[in-house]
Enzyme design. Structure first.
Site, PDB file in Angstrom:
ATOM      1  N   ARG A  33       0.946  -1.046  -0.085  1.00 13.51           N
ATOM      2  CA  ARG A  33      -0.064  -0.095  -0.473  1.00 13.51           C
ATOM      3  C   ARG A  33       1.004   1.274  -0.137  1.00 13.51           C
ATOM      4  NH1 ARG A  33      -2.997  -3.468   3.606  1.00 13.51           N
ATOM      5  NH2 ARG A  33      -2.172  -2.307   5.030  1.00 13.51           N
ATOM      6  N   LYS A  49     -12.039  14.421   6.380  1.00 10.29           N
ATOM      7  CA  LYS A  49     -13.037  14.237   5.213  1.00 10.29           C
ATOM      8  C   LYS A  49     -13.868  13.268   6.268  1.00 10.29           C
ATOM      9  CE  LYS A  49     -13.728  10.947   2.344  1.00 10.29           C
ATOM     10  NZ  LYS A  49     -13.944   9.531   1.200  1.00 10.29           N
ATOM     11  N   GLU A  86     -19.058  14.272   3.352  1.00 15.20           N
ATOM     12  CA  GLU A  86     -19.361  13.415   1.840  1.00 15.20           C
ATOM     13  C   GLU A  86     -20.372  12.884   2.035  1.00 15.20           C
ATOM     14  OE1 GLU A  86     -16.268  10.805   0.955  1.00 15.20           O
ATOM     15  OE2 GLU A  86     -17.307  10.448  -0.986  1.00 15.20           O
ATOM     16  N   LYS A 133     -18.477  16.976  -1.098  1.00 17.40           N
ATOM     17  CA  LYS A 133     -18.429  16.233  -1.892  1.00 17.40           C
ATOM     18  C   LYS A 133     -19.648  15.035  -2.257  1.00 17.40           C
ATOM     19  CE  LYS A 133     -15.570  12.332  -2.406  1.00 17.40           C
ATOM     20  NZ  LYS A 133     -13.759  11.804  -2.053  1.00 17.40           N
TER      21      LYS A 133
HETATM   22  C1  5MM Z   1     -11.154   6.324  -1.914  1.00 14.60           C
HETATM   23  O1  5MM Z   1     -12.377   5.732  -1.478  1.00 14.60           O
HETATM   24  C2  5MM Z   1     -12.663   6.262  -0.192  1.00 14.60           C
HETATM   25  C3  5MM Z   1     -12.145   5.219   0.881  1.00 14.60           C
HETATM   26  O2  5MM Z   1     -13.596   4.614   1.030  1.00 14.60           O
HETATM   27  P1  5MM Z   1     -13.978   3.333   1.866  1.00 14.60           P
HETATM   28  O3  5MM Z   1     -13.735   3.679   3.306  1.00 14.60           O
HETATM   29  O4  5MM Z   1     -15.498   2.666   2.308  1.00 14.60           O
HETATM   30  O5  5MM Z   1     -12.738   2.483   1.511  1.00 14.60           O
HETATM   31  C4  5MM Z   1     -14.342   6.824  -0.314  1.00 14.60           C
HETATM   32  O6  5MM Z   1     -14.436   7.642   0.501  1.00 14.60           O
HETATM   33  C5  5MM Z   1     -13.930   7.801  -1.600  1.00 14.60           C
HETATM   34  O7  5MM Z   1     -13.337   9.061  -0.849  1.00 14.60           O
HETATM   35  C6  5MM Z   1     -15.053   8.235  -1.924  1.00 14.60           C
HETATM   36  O8  5MM Z   1     -15.863   7.251  -2.023  1.00 14.60           O
HETATM   37  C7  5MM Z   1     -15.023   8.531  -3.211  1.00 14.60           C
HETATM   38  O9  5MM Z   1     -14.339   7.907  -4.263  1.00 14.60           O
HETATM   39  P2  5MM Z   1     -15.086   7.490  -5.624  1.00 14.60           P
HETATM   40  O10 5MM Z   1     -13.762   5.844  -5.560  1.00 14.60           O
HETATM   41  O11 5MM Z   1     -16.229   6.542  -5.115  1.00 14.60           O
HETATM   42  O12 5MM Z   1     -14.683   8.056  -6.667  1.00 14.60           O
END
Ligand code: 5MM
Length: 345
Positions: free
Chosen positions: A46, A136, A177, A219
């Site tokens: 990662r 966020k 978000e 967001k």
């Molecule tokens: C990158 O993914 C973020 C973290 O998600 P998890 O906590 O579920 O692992 C997620 O919050 C992301 O910032 C948003 O959903 C936007 O990502 P996408 O892929 O939808 O553009």
């Protein structure tokens, strides 16, 4: 003082021609993304993957900020530099995801609440000390038969507002978000109706909690039909519905709106962002905070191998640049043909 600094940070995050990379995948999410490419998810893989992204040459021309996961903000690059300093040296503002994921809501089947308020004040202090300048929190709302329920919307809105208030108290710009998921067979208009209700409830809660709207970034999801809906909907219809929803729900004091991609393809997300920016004036900057729609080609190209780093960085830079054009309404699908890397094996 803190307010002026936060307003400056918020403006910088949504500056003309730039947007945000969401690289804050939690361990299960990054594990799933890596597994799709046959890459083992370890602390080291990662770290190497994210260092590859953050060291992409000239990436700050298109990327204003990066949302980090707790693990990454504590990691170091190959040469020993803190990952957060790799970003700062590039001229990118580091941010941090502070929610701790979702849990099922009792007595409300299919709905979730986002956790992470416990000890948040102390964690925010530490993140600011480490160098983060924004935060966020993601709430997840699902459209279905009689879903989302009002108690679910209200509970998540209140948590988003508490998170935002605590972030601003610590001098950190909150990215709020509330994601209405695309999963389902719902229509475009149902997505618009639900998202409008969610956003209005969120802004009511932010006001109740006395959050400074000039130092908040929203967001949201774009307004799209569900993934199993059979209606044929054009890019222009999506742009129109998205702007109509935002105009009816988001106060003009908010400096910027950065869309999530929510499982749209890379090209779909870029085309729709462009169409949204082409449709006349709006009181807020309209940019991106994509995760998957910025990383998909880069991840597949990298594939866990040092030998692929330069090519993967080219793929990431291409995607970021196209979204930077789209964020200004200057993208053209012809541009897709002239990229360094047209990869996806
Ligand atoms: C990158 O993914 C973020 C973290 O998600 P998890 O906590 O579920 O692992 C997620 O919050 C992301 O910032 C948003 O959903 C936007 O990502 P996408 O892929 O939808 O553009």
């Amino acid at each position: 003082m803190k307010t002026a600094e936060m307003q400056g940070t918020a403006k910088a995050l949504v500056a003309f021609g730039r947007g945000i990379l969401a690289a804050d995948e939690s361990l299960p999410t990054i594990g799933a993304r890596f597994a799709e490419c046959g890459i083992e998810s370890t602390g080291e893989s990662r770290r190497a993957y994210r260092e590859m992204l953050f060291r992409t040459p000239h990436i700050a021309e298109s990327i204003s900020g990066v949302i980090l996961f707790d693990e990454t903000i504590r990691q170091h690059a190959d040469d020993g530099m803190a990952m957060i300093d790799v970003l700062r040296r590039q001229g990118i503002i580091p941010g941090i995801k502070v929610d701790r994921g979702t849990e099922p809501l009792a007595f409300l089947p299919g709905e979730t609440i986002t956790e992470g308020l416990d000890g948040l004040r102390e964690r925010l202090e530490e993140y600011r000390e480490l160098g983060a300048r924004f935060t966020k929190w993601r709430a997840v709302l699902k459209i279905g038969h009689q879903l989302p329920t009002m108690p679910c919307i209200a509970a998540n809105a209140n948590l988003l507002a508490s998170f935002a208030a605590l972030s601003q108290e610590a001098g950190l710009v909150p990215i709020v978000e509330p994601e209405v998921l695309r999963d389902g067979d719902h229509t475009l208009s149902r997505c618009e109706e639900v998202t409008s209700q969610v956003l209005r409830t969120v802004f009511q809660a932010l006001g109740d909690h006395r959050v400074e709207l000039e130092a908040v970034i929203l967001k949201p999801n774009m307004i799209t039909p569900g993934t199993r809906c059979m209606d044929r909907i054009s890019t222009e219809q999506i742009a129109e519905a998205t702007l109509r929803c935002l105009r009816g729900s988001v106060p003009s004091e908010v400096p910027g709106i950065v869309f999530l991609s929510g499982g749209q393809t890379e090209v779909e997300a870029t085309e729709r962002l462009n169409a949204i920016n082409l449709r006349g004036t709006a009181p807020w900057e309209l940019s991106f905070s994509f995760g998957r729609a910025l990383q998909e080609s880069a991840l597949r190209t990298w594939n866990g191998l040092v030998a692929n780093v330069a090519e993967a960085q080219a793929a990431f830079a291409d995607r970021a640049r196209l979204n930077a054009f789209a964020r200004n309404g200057l993208y053209d699908s012809e541009m897709e043909k002239n990229q360094h890397s047209l990869v996806c094996n």
